[in-house]
Structure formats: C-alpha cells, structure tokens
Design an enzyme around this catalytic site. Structure first.
Site, PDB file in Angstrom:
ATOM      1  N   ASP A   1       6.788   3.346  -0.079  1.00 30.90           N
ATOM      2  CA  ASP A   1       7.073   2.394  -1.131  1.00 30.90           C
ATOM      3  C   ASP A   1       6.476   2.988  -2.409  1.00 30.90           C
ATOM      4  O   ASP A   1       5.498   3.739  -2.338  1.00 30.90           O
ATOM      5  CB  ASP A   1       6.414   1.052  -0.780  1.00 30.90           C
ATOM      6  CG  ASP A   1       6.459   0.075  -1.923  1.00 30.90           C
ATOM      7  OD1 ASP A   1       7.567  -0.249  -2.391  1.00 30.90           O
ATOM      8  OD2 ASP A   1       5.372  -0.354  -2.365  1.00 30.90           O
TER       9      ASP A   1
ATOM     10  N   ASP B   1       5.683   1.203  -5.852  1.00 30.64           N
ATOM     11  CA  ASP B   1       4.729   0.390  -6.606  1.00 30.64           C
ATOM     12  C   ASP B   1       3.706  -0.278  -5.695  1.00 30.64           C
ATOM     13  O   ASP B   1       4.066  -0.995  -4.772  1.00 30.64           O
ATOM     14  CB  ASP B   1       5.476  -0.663  -7.422  1.00 30.64           C
ATOM     15  CG  ASP B   1       6.474  -0.039  -8.387  1.00 30.64           C
ATOM     16  OD1 ASP B   1       6.114   0.960  -9.032  1.00 30.64           O
ATOM     17  OD2 ASP B   1       7.614  -0.536  -8.476  1.00 30.64           O
TER      18      ASP B   1
END
Length: 187
Positions: free
Chosen positions: A13, A15
């Site tokens: 992922d 952020d």
C-alpha cells in the site's frame, strides 16, 4: 507471522505504509518515506524479490486530484524507494462499485499479473484492514503494519501484524525452506 512459502513478490500500500499519509497529496515535495521503508525495499531488492504498489486514490474520482498529479507523487516515491515493478492505482470513488478498489482484489490481481507471478506467491503489506482483505480476496498473503490511523479491530487478533515495514519484510523473508537451512528445522 504465519505463512507457508517465501513470497516471490511483495506488494505495498502507498499511503501510511511506504510514505506518510498526506490526504489527497498532489505535491511530490510532500512525500516522506515511513520509518524503515528504504531499508525494507533495499532488502527485498537485494534478495531479488519483485515489488509493486497497490493504492486506492479516490481523490481522482472525487475531482480533488488529477491522474497526472498522482503519477508525479508516485514517481517521487519510486525515486526514493524503488524501483517498483508495477504501480496499480484505483482512481474510483468508494461508492463506484469497481472491482479494483481495496478491499476488492482487483489491484492485487493486476499487480501479480503484471509482475508475472501468481497472486498466491505474493504478500501484500498495508496499514489498514482493506489491504488485508484485498490480499486474502486475491489469494495472497496479507501483513498489516498498524499506524495511528489503523483501527484497533483491524489488527487486534491479526496473526500477521508487524510493528514496522522492515520487521514485516524480514519476517516474510524468513518463511519457508530458507528457514530450515538457517538451522530452524530438522537436518
């Protein structure tokens, strides 16, 4: 961590996992790697493990960001931490009903395909429950690295949780046959 085989690819992922979360960030100058992210990526690259990024970017669908702004931020992340073998981005709003937005498996499936690996040979590292759910829906191994933004119920009983991204990667690399060769199993 649980698991049965060392991953062929690790998907991240963006952020809150690779970089500090700046909501709807359109400015590459605001990109700051999370602690230990650079070390974790160096370790994976040294081991020949493919890497990719799977990221929901609903700011595009909401009209808060352009796809080009997201590409420029991603390019900065790639310059600081990469290279990454693939970048898979969902531009849709949460209510769009797409199959790519995490927790749906689309981003993970696309990333695995682009890297030329089976989803079950991938691990996904993220900071929220949607990352784990997307991994599991695709047949990949999910690992959560909680942050202050992670809800307690998303990781309280999670066997595959790590305090930071480097520990997550080190644990993934110690899974499988190499563990026995290192003296961890019968000879």
């Amino acid at each position: 961590m649980t698991g049965t085989a060392r991953p062929v690819a690790v998907l991240f992922d963006r952020d809150g996992t690779l970089i500090h979360d700046v909501p709807y960030n359109a400015d590459p100058d605001l990109v700051r790697p999370m602690p230990y992210a650079a070390e974790a990526l160096r370790l994976l690259h040294a081991e020949g493990i493919a890497t990719g990024v799977v990221s929901n970017q609903s700011g595009i669908g909401r009209g808060l960001l352009t796809a080009d702004q997201v590409r420029r931020v991603n390019a900065r992340v790639d310059a600081l931490l990469g290279p990454f073998g693939t970048w898979e981005v969902c531009p849709h709003r949460p209510a769009a009903g797409c199959t790519c937005r995490k927790p749906e498996p689309g981003l993970v499936l696309r990333a695995a395909h682009r890297l030329g690996v089976r989803p079950r040979d991938c691990a996904v590292i993220g900071d929220i429950g949607a990352d784990l759910l997307a991994a599991r829906a695709a047949g990949a191994h999910g690992v959560i690295v909680p942050t202050l933004a992670t809800r307690w119920d998303e990781y309280a009983d999670e066997p595959d949780a790590a305090p930071d991204i480097l520990t997550a990667v080190q644990s993934l690399l110690s899974i499988g046959p190499d563990q026995e060769q290192a003296g961890g199993g019968p000879s």
